[in-house]
Design a protein around this motif. Sequence first.
Motif, PDB file in Angstrom:
ATOM      1  N   UNK A  35      41.473  44.211  50.145  1.00  0.00           N
ATOM      2  CA  UNK A  35      40.712  45.413  50.236  1.00  0.00           C
ATOM      3  C   UNK A  35      42.187  46.324  49.890  1.00  0.00           C
ATOM      4  N   UNK A  36      41.912  47.451  49.687  1.00  0.00           N
ATOM      5  CA  UNK A  36      43.130  48.324  49.276  1.00  0.00           C
ATOM      6  C   UNK A  36      42.340  49.860  49.846  1.00  0.00           C
ATOM      7  N   UNK A  37      43.510  50.549  50.294  1.00  0.00           N
ATOM      8  CA  UNK A  37      43.287  51.926  50.844  1.00  0.00           C
ATOM      9  C   UNK A  37      44.463  52.892  50.102  1.00  0.00           C
ATOM     10  N   UNK A  41      41.801  58.305  50.481  1.00  0.00           N
ATOM     11  CA  UNK A  41      40.582  57.787  49.954  1.00  0.00           C
ATOM     12  C   UNK A  41      40.123  56.722  51.144  1.00  0.00           C
ATOM     13  N   UNK A  42      39.168  56.248  50.754  1.00  0.00           N
ATOM     14  CA  UNK A  42      38.528  55.255  51.753  1.00  0.00           C
ATOM     15  C   UNK A  42      38.961  53.888  51.529  1.00  0.00           C
ATOM     16  N   UNK A  43      39.210  53.120  52.358  1.00  0.00           N
ATOM     17  CA  UNK A  43      39.367  51.605  51.897  1.00  0.00           C
ATOM     18  C   UNK A  43      38.400  50.927  50.953  1.00  0.00           C
ATOM     19  N   UNK A  44      38.833  50.250  49.996  1.00  0.00           N
ATOM     20  CA  UNK A  44      37.744  49.578  49.006  1.00  0.00           C
ATOM     21  C   UNK A  44      37.866  48.126  48.770  1.00  0.00           C
ATOM     22  N   UNK A  45      37.095  47.650  48.601  1.00  0.00           N
ATOM     23  CA  UNK A  45      36.959  46.045  48.206  1.00  0.00           C
ATOM     24  C   UNK A  45      37.766  45.931  46.804  1.00  0.00           C
ATOM     25  N   UNK A  46      38.606  45.117  46.775  1.00  0.00           N
ATOM     26  CA  UNK A  46      39.408  44.519  45.686  1.00  0.00           C
ATOM     27  C   UNK A  46      38.782  43.140  44.951  1.00  0.00           C
ATOM     28  N   UNK A  47      38.834  42.133  45.901  1.00  0.00           N
ATOM     29  CA  UNK A  47      38.423  40.902  45.287  1.00  0.00           C
ATOM     30  C   UNK A  47      38.108  40.147  46.584  1.00  0.00           C
ATOM     31  N   UNK A  87      49.614  46.370  36.346  1.00  0.00           N
ATOM     32  CA  UNK A  87      49.405  47.540  37.208  1.00  0.00           C
ATOM     33  C   UNK A  87      49.420  48.816  36.614  1.00  0.00           C
ATOM     34  N   UNK A  88      48.771  49.487  37.082  1.00  0.00           N
ATOM     35  CA  UNK A  88      48.782  51.407  36.747  1.00  0.00           C
ATOM     36  C   UNK A  88      48.775  51.827  37.993  1.00  0.00           C
ATOM     37  N   UNK A  89      49.154  53.273  37.729  1.00  0.00           N
ATOM     38  CA  UNK A  89      49.224  54.249  38.983  1.00  0.00           C
ATOM     39  C   UNK A  89      48.005  54.294  40.005  1.00  0.00           C
ATOM     40  N   UNK A  90      46.939  53.831  39.371  1.00  0.00           N
ATOM     41  CA  UNK A  90      45.729  53.838  40.290  1.00  0.00           C
ATOM     42  C   UNK A  90      45.675  52.704  41.191  1.00  0.00           C
ATOM     43  N   UNK A  91      46.418  51.765  40.999  1.00  0.00           N
ATOM     44  CA  UNK A  91      46.499  50.483  41.687  1.00  0.00           C
ATOM     45  C   UNK A  91      47.393  50.773  43.231  1.00  0.00           C
TER      46      UNK A  91
END
Length: 120
Positions: A35-37, A41-47, A87-91
């Motif tokens: 997951x990432x946060x 922003x809220x924590x979100x699922x990645x993989x 990778x991009x800045x949104x990551x």
Amino acid sequence: QVQLVESGGGLVQAGDSLRLSCAASGRTFAAMAWFRQAPGKEREFVASIITFTWSSSNTYYADSVKGRFTISRDNAKNTVYLQMNTLNADDTAVYYCAAKIVATDKYNYWGQGTQVTVSS
């Protein structure tokens, strides 16, 4: 005692790659995930990767990382990896490893997180 220890984060440039590792100890898990946060922003699922047998597993990805990130697992080392390409800045975020004993449960074991920063 169950522990999840992440490593591999850092500062990279847009377009670069990075591999995160999460070493689990104390027991094995039916499913492990990332997951990432991001800031504000809220924590979100990645993989995630769900292991059915020693050699059989399914993987799942958020739409935002499909085709760029790959999750894998080394059962012998009880370690899960997240290979992140293009990778991009949104990551940019703190990436957390998570695990659960039963595949249908919620993730109830978490690592401390590792920072990934992508400069554009």
